[in-house]
Design a protein around this motif. Structure first.
Motif, PDB file in Angstrom:
ATOM      1  N   HIS A  72       0.841  -1.204   0.000  1.00 60.92           N
ATOM      2  CA  HIS A  72       0.000   0.000   0.000  1.00 60.92           C
ATOM      3  C   HIS A  72       0.869   1.244   0.000  1.00 60.92           C
ATOM      4  CE1 HIS A  72      -4.114  -1.474   1.744  1.00 60.92           C
ATOM      5  NE2 HIS A  72      -3.678  -2.251   0.788  1.00 60.92           N
ATOM      6  N   TYR A  73       1.860   1.222   0.875  1.00 65.09           N
ATOM      7  CA  TYR A  73       2.718   2.393   1.028  1.00 65.09           C
ATOM      8  C   TYR A  73       3.428   2.722  -0.288  1.00 65.09           C
ATOM      9  CZ  TYR A  73       6.480   5.396   2.562  1.00 65.09           C
ATOM     10  OH  TYR A  73       7.348   6.449   2.676  1.00 65.09           O
ATOM     11  N   ARG A  75       2.574   1.725  -3.309  1.00 65.03           N
ATOM     12  CA  ARG A  75       1.575   2.079  -4.316  1.00 65.03           C
ATOM     13  C   ARG A  75       1.150   3.534  -4.153  1.00 65.03           C
ATOM     14  NH1 ARG A  75      -1.861  -1.614  -3.171  1.00 65.03           N
ATOM     15  NH2 ARG A  75      -1.127  -3.129  -4.685  1.00 65.03           N
ATOM     16  N   GLY A  76       1.098   3.985  -2.897  1.00 63.24           N
ATOM     17  CA  GLY A  76       0.637   5.337  -2.631  1.00 63.24           C
ATOM     18  C   GLY A  76       1.724   6.399  -2.731  1.00 63.24           C
ATOM     19  N   ARG A  83       1.659   7.233  -9.225  1.00 63.96           N
ATOM     20  CA  ARG A  83       1.788   5.792  -9.440  1.00 63.96           C
ATOM     21  C   ARG A  83       3.154   5.420  -9.978  1.00 63.96           C
ATOM     22  NH1 ARG A  83      -2.253   1.947  -8.045  1.00 63.96           N
ATOM     23  NH2 ARG A  83      -4.141   3.142  -7.836  1.00 63.96           N
TER      24      ARG A  83
ATOM     25  N   LYS B  68       2.447  11.829   6.098  1.00 62.47           N
ATOM     26  CA  LYS B  68       2.771  11.429   4.730  1.00 62.47           C
ATOM     27  C   LYS B  68       2.616   9.922   4.516  1.00 62.47           C
ATOM     28  CE  LYS B  68       6.498  13.786   3.490  1.00 62.47           C
ATOM     29  NZ  LYS B  68       6.051  14.877   2.602  1.00 62.47           N
ATOM     30  N   HIS B  72       0.140   7.869   2.115  1.00 66.43           N
ATOM     31  CA  HIS B  72       0.607   6.867   1.148  1.00 66.43           C
ATOM     32  C   HIS B  72      -0.205   5.585   1.309  1.00 66.43           C
ATOM     33  CE1 HIS B  72       4.988   8.234   0.118  1.00 66.43           C
ATOM     34  NE2 HIS B  72       4.124   9.211   0.011  1.00 66.43           N
ATOM     35  N   TYR B  73      -0.351   5.191   2.557  1.00 66.34           N
ATOM     36  CA  TYR B  73      -1.033   3.931   2.834  1.00 66.34           C
ATOM     37  C   TYR B  73      -2.466   3.959   2.299  1.00 66.34           C
ATOM     38  CZ  TYR B  73      -3.221   0.128   5.336  1.00 66.34           C
ATOM     39  OH  TYR B  73      -3.938  -1.005   5.632  1.00 66.34           O
ATOM     40  N   ARG B  75      -3.695   6.018   0.052  1.00 63.79           N
ATOM     41  CA  ARG B  75      -3.662   6.151  -1.414  1.00 63.79           C
ATOM     42  C   ARG B  75      -3.434   4.794  -2.065  1.00 63.79           C
ATOM     43  NH1 ARG B  75       0.132   9.674  -1.675  1.00 63.79           N
ATOM     44  NH2 ARG B  75      -1.202  11.500  -1.743  1.00 63.79           N
ATOM     45  N   GLY B  76      -2.632   3.967  -1.427  1.00 65.14           N
ATOM     46  CA  GLY B  76      -2.294   2.676  -2.001  1.00 65.14           C
ATOM     47  C   GLY B  76      -3.296   1.573  -1.714  1.00 65.14           C
ATOM     48  N   THR B  77      -4.328   1.888  -0.937  1.00 61.23           N
ATOM     49  CA  THR B  77      -5.332   0.876  -0.605  1.00 61.23           C
ATOM     50  C   THR B  77      -6.141   0.550  -1.851  1.00 61.23           C
ATOM     51  OG1 THR B  77      -5.462   1.651   1.674  1.00 61.23           O
ATOM     52  CG2 THR B  77      -7.328   0.373   0.857  1.00 61.23           C
ATOM     53  N   ASN B  78      -6.072  -0.686  -2.292  1.00 57.06           N
ATOM     54  CA  ASN B  78      -6.724  -1.026  -3.566  1.00 57.06           C
ATOM     55  C   ASN B  78      -7.546  -2.302  -3.501  1.00 57.06           C
ATOM     56  OD1 ASN B  78      -4.733  -2.917  -3.353  1.00 57.06           O
ATOM     57  ND2 ASN B  78      -4.179  -2.858  -5.512  1.00 57.06           N
ATOM     58  N   GLU B  82      -9.682   0.287  -7.290  1.00 57.25           N
ATOM     59  CA  GLU B  82      -8.488   1.047  -7.598  1.00 57.25           C
ATOM     60  C   GLU B  82      -8.641   2.473  -7.088  1.00 57.25           C
ATOM     61  OE1 GLU B  82      -5.320   0.893  -9.255  1.00 57.25           O
ATOM     62  OE2 GLU B  82      -5.791  -1.031  -8.319  1.00 57.25           O
ATOM     63  N   ARG B  83      -7.636   2.974  -6.402  1.00 62.63           N
ATOM     64  CA  ARG B  83      -7.666   4.373  -5.975  1.00 62.63           C
ATOM     65  C   ARG B  83      -8.972   4.726  -5.304  1.00 62.63           C
ATOM     66  NH1 ARG B  83      -3.238   8.013  -6.395  1.00 62.63           N
ATOM     67  NH2 ARG B  83      -1.869   7.108  -7.913  1.00 62.63           N
ATOM     68  N   GLU B  87      -7.558  11.917  -4.764  1.00 66.57           N
ATOM     69  CA  GLU B  87      -6.508  12.869  -4.381  1.00 66.57           C
ATOM     70  C   GLU B  87      -7.067  14.077  -3.632  1.00 66.57           C
ATOM     71  OE1 GLU B  87      -2.790  12.675  -3.746  1.00 66.57           O
ATOM     72  OE2 GLU B  87      -3.854  11.128  -4.864  1.00 66.57           O
TER      73      GLU B  87
END
Lengths: 412, 412
Positions: A72-73, A75-76, A83, B68, B72-73, B75-78, B82-83, B87
Motif C-alpha cells: 500500500h505504502y 503504491r501510494g 503511481r 505522509k 501513502h497507505y 492512497r495505495g489501498t486497492n 483502484e484508488r 486525491e
C-alpha cells in the motif's frame, strides 16, 4: 538470535525499489553476481563477526516478504510521479523471496556473494551491508560494561547535537539521511533519523533513503539510482566498444522512459566525470533535474557541473547537485561556501550521520561484479573506489577515455 | 500524561474514512452534532474518569495530523477498488485538524459533544470511544497490585486462547476484528489482533476495522458505512415525509456512485429491517455484495435476507451477510449452524474480542444527534438501541412503517 536485525524487506534504500522496478520491467532475467568487499585496510572481518550469526541473519531475511501495508505504502508513493510503482511490479514484489547467498571465510576476509536474476538479487545490497555493519559493532562492543555502553551512546548524542546546532546556524543547508548501509545499528539509525525529524524543520531535513524508516516516521523516501545501473548495463551491452560506450547514455534514456523527470538525478562518476559530461546531451542537460556526485572532489565536480550547464545555456541555479561521498559537517559547509547560489544543493549524508559514536567506521560495499557473463567495472573519480578485473578496467579506461590518476583511501 | 492513548488519526475505524470521503465529496459543510452516551445502566462515568485526564487526551488528538506515510497507505489501498481514496480527499485529510469538543459532567454522567461540519466532525466517534473506554478501565484497575494486574492479562489470554481453539475447530468461520471502540486499551487491542494474525490463517481471520492496526500489522483494513450515514442523510432530506422516506435509498444510490461494488455492504437496521427490505430494489439486491446486521436477532434477519434474495431471484449463497451486534463465540456458532451454506457469512466481532478479560464491558456510543438543524433518529430492531427525541421518533416510525416492539438491554 534474539531480535533479527532486518525485520522488513523495506528496511533498504529506496533506490533499490526505483532501480528494482526498472530492472523488473526491462532486464529481469539478466544473471548477475554481487560481491561483498571491505575496503578498510587491516580489518579481519571474519575474525570479528561470527559466521553462524551472520548466516542466521541472512537466512531470516530470506523468510521475509513484502506485506500488504508495505505494498500500500509503495503504491501510494506519489512525490516523484503519480503511481511511480506500477501494479505488475508490486505484484512481483509481493511474491519476492530473496535468492540464496554464498558465504565463506578466507584469511580473515568474509566472502559473501549473491547470484541470481537481476530482478531478485538487486535487493541484497543495503540489507547485507546493514547486517554486516551491525554484527561488526555488536562484536566489537560486546566487552563494554553497562556504563561504558551508555557513554558510547552519550558520545553519539553529543555529536548529533553538535551537528544539529551547526545546521541550525545554516538553515539554507538541506540534506537527506543516506546512512542505512553503514549504520551502527538499526536502532541507532532510527534514533538519529527520528531526532533529526523532531529537531530540524522539514525544509532542511528533507527525508531518508531508508524506505521502512520513511514509512514508519512519515518522512519522504529518497533515492534514485546507483552505480550498479550503469555497471550492469555496460555488462549487458558490451559486445563492441561502441556499444559499451553507448550503454551509459542508454541508461539515461531508459531511466527517463521509466520515470520521466520525477527521478531524473544522474550519477556522474561511474566511468569518470570527464566522460559523463561529454556523454550527457544538451537535451538531457535541460530535462534532467540534476546530478549526484559520489567520488573525487565535490567542489571541483560542482564547478564542472556549473560550466557544463553554462555551455549548454542551462541555468545551473535551477538544477540540483547532490554530493554524497563521505560527507561530514565541515565538508558540507565548505561545499556550501563554494557553490551556494550558483547551483541548487542538497546533501546525501551517510556514514557520518548514522555511525558517529566515536568508533572507527568501516568502508563496506556490495558491488555488482558480473552481469550476463561479463566482468563489471566501475572507474569513479577516485581509483580507491574503482572495481573490476585489471583487463576489464583497461578496456573501460580506453573506451571511456578515462585519464584520472587520483587515489585517496576511502574514509567510509 | 505519559503516553497518549491516540497516537495517530488512523487509529480509528476504517469506515470513518470510507464515509469521510463520501461526506467530503457530497455534504462537507452540513453542520452536525455528535453526542456521547453510556448505555450501560448504573455506571457513573464522571465519578470514575478524571475529566482533566480526558481533556488532555482529547486535546492531544487535536494536535495530530494524518502524516505522509498514512496518506501513502490510504492512497495505495486497492482491495476494494483502484484508488478508492481520491486525491482531493487525501489533500483534505492531510490538512485535517479535528474540531473542538464540548465537555462537562452532570449527575455522574459525562456530557461530551462534537459540533462541526460533517466532513470534520465525523472522525471523532471511534477515537473518543477508545479514549473513554481506556480511561474507564485505567481508573477501575489502578488499585490492582502488580500480580493482580498480571492475572487480569492472564485471564484475557486464556479467554483468547479458548476462542482460537474453538475457531480452529470451525475453519469455515471467517471473521473481522471490530473492537476499536470498546477495547480495554490500545495495547490490548494490538496484542489481541497481532495474536489472531499469528495464530489463525488469513482465510479465517480476515482483517481489522482499525486502520492504523491494519497498516502496522499488514492486515486488510475493513469497514464500509455506519448508521450515521442513513441518519444524517435523513436529517438533510427531511422536509417532507416522502423526502425523508426516500433518503434511505438515496444513501444506497450515492454510496454506489462513490465506490461501486467495492464497498457495497448495506446496513439493514437504521430504520428497521422491515423497511430496509421493502426499500432495497431488485437491481440493488443483485448488485450489492451484501448486508450488515447490527440489531435484533441475527438468525431471524439472516432468514429474512435469504427470503428477500429469493423473492428477487438472487442466489443468496453468493451474497455476504455480516452480523456485528454483540457477538460472542456461542452466538457465532449458533448463526453458523443456522445459516451456513444458504448465505455467505462473515462476522464483525467487537467488544467480546478486544475487551474480554473478565471485567464488565460498557456499552458506550457516540451518535449523530443533529444535522442541518434537525434532530436525528435511529430506530434499529431493538428499541434499547433507538435514539432521537420522542417526537422525531414518532414521525420516523410512521414514515418508515416501523412496527417493532422488541427491547433488549445492550450487552455491549
Amino acid at each position: 538470535m534474539s531480535e533479527p536485525i532486518i525485520q522488513s524487506l523495506l528496511d533498504a534504500d529506496f533506490y533499490k525499489f526505483t532501480m528494482g522496478q526498472f530492472v523488473f520491467h526491462r532486464y529481469p532475467n539478466i544473471s548477475v553476481v554481487y560481491r561483498f568487499k571491505c575496503r578498510t585496510k587491516g580489518v579481519r572481518l571474519a575474525d570479528v563477526i561470527d559466521l553462524g550469526r551472520l548466516r542466521e541473519e541472512l537466512d531470516h531475511v530470506r523468510t521475509l516478504r513484502v506485506n500488504k501495508s508495505e505494498l500500500h505504502y509503495l503504491r501510494g508513493t506519489n512525490e516523484y510521479s503519480e503511481r511511480m510503482f506500477k501494479e505488475d511490479y508490486l505484484v512481483f514484489l509481493g511474491g519476492l523471496k530473496l535468492p540464496m547467498y554464498q558465504l565463506s571465510a578466507e584469511n580473515g576476509d568474509i566472502l559473501l556473494e549473491f547470484h541470481g536474476p537481476w530482478a531478485e538479487a538487486i535487493y541484497w545490497e543495503t540489507i547485507a551491508l546493514a547486517i554486516l555493519n551491525e554484527l561488526y559493532y555488536e562484536a566489537t562492543t560486546k566487552h563494554l560494561s553497562r556504563f561504558e555502553r551508555e557513554c558510547l551512546y552519550a558520545e553519539g548524542r553529543m555529536r548529533l547535537a553538535k551537528k544539529i546546532k551547526n545546521l541550525r546556524r545554516h538553515p539554507r543547508i538541506t540534506f537527506i539521511e543516506f546512512g542505512t548501509r553503514r549504520r551502527f545499528s538499526r536502532a541507532w539509525q532510527v534514533e538519529v533519523t527520528r531526532t533529526l525529524a523532531e529537531e530540524m524543520p522539514s525544509e532542511q531535513f528533507r527525508g531518508t533513503s531508508n524506505t521502512k524508516l520513511a514509512m514508519d516516521l512519515g518522512l519522504l523516501p529518497m533515492g534514485t539510482a546507483a552505480h550498479e545501473l550503469d555497471m550492469v548495463m555496460s555488462g549487458i551491452f558490451s559486445s563492441t566498444d561502441d556499444e559499451l560506450r553507448g550503454s551509459h547514455n542508454r541508461v539515461l534514456r531508459e531511466w527517463w522512459d521509466e520515470y520521466g523527470d520525477g527521478l531524473s538525478i544522474a550519477l556522474t562518476d561511474t566511468f569518470g566525470t570527464d566522460f559523463f559530461f561529454r556523454d550527457m546531451t544538451r537535451e538531457q542537460a535541460f530535462a534532467w533535474k540534476g546530478l549526484r556526485q559520489d567520488s573525487g572532489d565535490p567542489i571541483e565536480c560542482g564547478e564542472r557541473a556549473i560550466q557544463f550547464y553554462a555551455s549548454h545555456g542551462v541555468d545551473a541555479s535551477k538544477k540540483l547537485f547532490i554530493p554524497s561521498d563521505g560527507l561530514d559537517i565541515d565538508k558540507i559547509l565548505a561545499i556550501d561556501a563554494a557553490l551556494y547560489g550558483r547551483i541548487g544543493l542538497s546533501y546525501g549524508w551517510g556514514t557520518d550521520l548514522t555511525n558517529d559514536l566515536g568508533l572507527k567506521p568501516l568502508s563496506l560495499v556490495v558491488k555488482a561484479v558480473r552481469a550476463n557473463g561479463n566482468g563489471l567495472v566501475k572507474l569513479s573519480d577516485n581509483l580507491a573506489k574503482a572495481t573490476g578485473d585489471p583487463k576489464d578496467v583497461e578496456r573501460y579506461k580506453r573506451v571511456f577515455g578515462y585519464a584520472v590518476n587520483a587515489f585517496e583511501e576511502c574514509k567510509y
